[in-house]
Write an enzyme that holds these catalytic residues in place. Structure first.
Site, mmCIF file in Angstrom:
data_model
loop_
_atom_site.group_PDB
_atom_site.id
_atom_site.type_symbol
_atom_site.label_atom_id
_atom_site.label_comp_id
_atom_site.label_asym_id
_atom_site.label_seq_id
_atom_site.Cartn_x
_atom_site.Cartn_y
_atom_site.Cartn_z
ATOM 1 N N GLY A 284 -4.718 -8.733 4.409
ATOM 2 C CA GLY A 284 -3.523 -8.823 5.248
ATOM 3 C C GLY A 284 -3.287 -7.533 6.006
ATOM 4 O O GLY A 284 -4.222 -6.859 6.463
ATOM 5 N N SER A 285 -2.024 -7.126 6.102
ATOM 6 C CA SER A 285 -1.633 -6.059 7.026
ATOM 7 C C SER A 285 -2.178 -4.684 6.680
ATOM 8 O O SER A 285 -2.216 -3.797 7.541
ATOM 9 C CB SER A 285 -0.109 -5.991 7.117
ATOM 10 O OG SER A 285 0.392 -7.174 7.709
ATOM 11 N N THR A 286 -2.589 -4.442 5.432
ATOM 12 C CA THR A 286 -3.183 -3.142 5.123
ATOM 13 C C THR A 286 -4.457 -2.914 5.929
ATOM 14 O O THR A 286 -4.887 -1.774 6.123
ATOM 15 C CB THR A 286 -3.506 -3.008 3.622
ATOM 16 O OG1 THR A 286 -4.276 -4.141 3.202
ATOM 17 C CG2 THR A 286 -2.233 -2.926 2.799
ATOM 18 N N PHE A 287 -5.047 -4.009 6.434
ATOM 19 C CA PHE A 287 -6.285 -3.894 7.202
ATOM 20 C C PHE A 287 -6.028 -3.453 8.643
ATOM 21 O O PHE A 287 -6.954 -3.038 9.345
ATOM 22 C CB PHE A 287 -7.029 -5.229 7.189
ATOM 23 C CG PHE A 287 -8.513 -5.116 7.357
ATOM 24 C CD1 PHE A 287 -9.315 -4.683 6.324
ATOM 25 C CD2 PHE A 287 -9.123 -5.425 8.568
ATOM 26 C CE1 PHE A 287 -10.681 -4.566 6.473
ATOM 27 C CE2 PHE A 287 -10.491 -5.317 8.736
ATOM 28 C CZ PHE A 287 -11.274 -4.875 7.675
ATOM 29 N N LYS A 288 -4.784 -3.525 9.097
ATOM 30 C CA LYS A 288 -4.471 -3.215 10.497
ATOM 31 C C LYS A 288 -4.792 -1.759 10.839
ATOM 32 O O LYS A 288 -5.055 -1.428 12.002
ATOM 33 C CB LYS A 288 -3.004 -3.516 10.788
ATOM 34 C CG LYS A 288 -2.679 -5.001 10.749
ATOM 35 C CD LYS A 288 -1.187 -5.263 10.837
ATOM 36 C CE LYS A 288 -0.881 -6.760 10.729
ATOM 37 N NZ LYS A 288 0.562 -7.035 10.651
#
Length: 555
Positions: A284-288
């Site tokens: 999820g958003s940690t990959f952004k």
């Protein structure tokens, strides 16, 4: 008189006949059956016994004992020499803590010359046994694996089987180093079972020690934090990694639920799993952060590049919106990262591929180490899953920039974020400081982004914990923090679930010159599922304890 002489003659003849028969029998036994009878007697009175080698110790970075071997004995019987097995079993049962029926069964073969009754018996119990002086009962030197810190770092350390063979964890991964060579002894007893002689055929040996990068107090605090998350949110599982991002040294690696390594036979597969290396999930958003990192490095964006963000963005057949409804806004790259905008991250990912080609995004995620094991050297490490560009569909680039449609492990996330934290160098995480007394040199790192862009990313990630960020309530007085939250829907039967999530947070401190990095991942929390409210407070607790413990002064 003649009658008497006749009787004497008959008696003498009978005696001569019996004597002749005895001589013939003796000749038969000596000449024909001698070898087999000698071998049988030898097997009954002399037994060759394997004596397990002693395993080396596992220590934390300061020498705290995490796993050591303690002297013990194995208790055995020579069944044919045990006069009253039922009585002996009754006496031995409470001393050996073995059911009477099991002991009786072990001694049931009255022709046997050897049978184990109990393994890994404490020396106090062995002394009590010796005082009984039971015929046909003896002891052999053995060793017992004990874990002085209880279940601390259980999934990391692992455990051993009855023969001291490593089964899981580092006990298995480092088996060749830790395990001492087994020895062999010959034990000779008399007809009453009393030991006459004990000869060493091959001596047993002691294995080498293993010193870890783990810091026992930080490990204990990390496990305490996970236990609190388990109690509050009742997840399927949770894991946390604490690392020095400058060196790649892992200071803590914990998972819940856990188990007692001294009773590994009672552990479930879920308890044995080291989630830090074996849990595969969509981040999820940690990959952004890596979407932005690639765009920065390719000069596609700067921290201040402005984007007009509509409420939704259409990518092929997929319509992507935000986690919370909003209208059209203008946001910078830094805002997109701090506020975890899905629409903004997808726009940056699309711009990256537009500028550098259809495989550019794939290049950058592999550059940060995703799609392959980290090289940590831990048994069972998973590698995650990256979609090959040849298999992209029209909507793939609506998924990947926001951490969907790919899978990672917590240790991969720790390694990749450490590269941002340490100035752009991707380093293999370290668990070992020394093996057998010899220092383990760290692997050379590889530069993946420039020092300047790594600094820009750290500054932008500070915004996640600032006003308006997704983890604005996380705070450690005296220290500036940086990080990223993640709230990812789980894929169930090929569809994204609306009820099952993975909540995560990756953070580091101090923000500009990080010395501490933490990853917290919570699988299927109940009641709440946002990374900012479920996982980020866990990082806060760990950082509050670990920063002063490591001697990192407030800024």
């Amino acid at each position: 008189m003649k009658l008497i002489e006749r009787r004497v003659g008959l008696l003498f003849a009978s005696f001569c006949l019996l004597f002749a028969l005895i001589l013939l029998r003796a000749a038969w036994i000596q000449g024909v059956q001698g070898d087999s009878l000698s071998a049988s007697a030898q097997s009954q009175q002399t037994q060759e016994i394997v004596v397990p080698g002693t395993r080396g110790a596992i220590l934390d970075r300061d020498g705290t004992e995490l796993a050591v071997s303690q002297d013990a004995v194995s208790v055995y019987a020579t069944p044919y020499q045990v006069k009253d097995p039922a009585r002996v079993a009754t006496k031995l049962s409470p001393i050996l803590d073995v059911p009477r029926d099991e002991l009786l069964e072990a001694m049931s073969d009255r022709q046997s010359g050897f049978a184990y009754l109990a393994r890994k018996v404490d020396l106090d119990a062995a002394a009590e046994l010796d005082e009984l002086g039971l015929a046909g009962i003896g002891t052999l030197p053995d060793s017992k694996r004990i874990y002085p810190q209880g279940d601390l770092a259980a999934q990391l350390i692992g455990g051993v089987g009855i023969d001291n063979d490593g089964l899981v964890g580092l006990e298995a991964t480092e088996e060749d180093l830790l395990k001492g060579d087994d020895g062999e002894r010959a034990i000779t007893t008399d007809a009453l079972g009393d030991e006459l002689e004990r000869d060493t055929i091959d001596p047993e040996s002691v294995g080498e020690d293993l010193k870890l990068t783990i810091d026992a107090p930080i490990q204990a605090k990390t496990e305490e934090v996970l236990a609190g998350i388990q109690e509050k949110y009742s997840p399927k599982g949770a894991t946390a990694i604490v690392m020095n991002p400058q060196t790649g040294e892992i200071l803590a690696m914990a998972s819940t639920p856990t188990f007692d390594p001294a009773e590994i036979d009672r552990a479930t597969p879920e308890e044995l799993r080291n989630m830090a290396t074996g849990f595969v999930y969509e981040p999820g958003s940690t990959f952004k952060a890596f979407t932005v990192a690639g765009a920065l490095e390719d000069d596609v964006v700067t921290p201040n590049t402005e984007f007009t963000l509509p409420p939704f963005i259409q990518v092929a057949d997929r319509k992507i919106g935000e986690s919370h409804p909003r209208g059209t806004i203008v946001a910078t790259t830094a805002d997109i990262l701090a506020q975890s905008s899905n629409v903004g991250a997808v726009m940056i990912g699309l711009a990256l591929n537009k500028a550098g080609g259809d495989e550019r995004f794939d290049y950058w995620i592999h550059r940060f180490g995703f799609g392959k094991p980290t090289g940590l050297g831990f048994t069972g490490e998973e590698m995650g899953l990256m979609t090959d560009p040849e298999d992209y569909s029209g909507s793939t680039m609506g998924n990947l920039p926001i951490g969907q449609g790919l899978s990672v492990t917590p240790i991969q996330m720790a390694q990749a974020y450490a590269a941002i934290a340490n100035g752009g160098i991707l380093r293999t995480p370290r668990l070992l400081l020394s093996r057998g007394g010899e220092h383990v040199d760290p692997a050379e790192g590889t530069r993946v982004i420039s020092e300047d862009n790594a600094l820009e990313l750290r500054k932008m990630l500070e915004g996640v914990l600032g006003a308006g960020g997704t983890a604005s309530e996380v705070n450690v007085p005296g220290y500036e923090l940086a990080g990223k939250t993640g709230t990812a829907e789980k894929v169930i039967d090929g569809e994204y679930s609306t009820t099952k999530y993975v909540a995560s947070f990756v953070g580091f401190a101090p923000a500009i010159n990080p010395k501490l990095l933490g990853v917290v991942v919570v699988d299927e929390p109940e009641g709440d599922y946002y990374g900012g409210s479920v996982a980020a407070p866990g990082f806060e607790e760990i950082a509050q304890f670990a920063l002063p413990t490591m001697g990192i002064a407030p800024e």
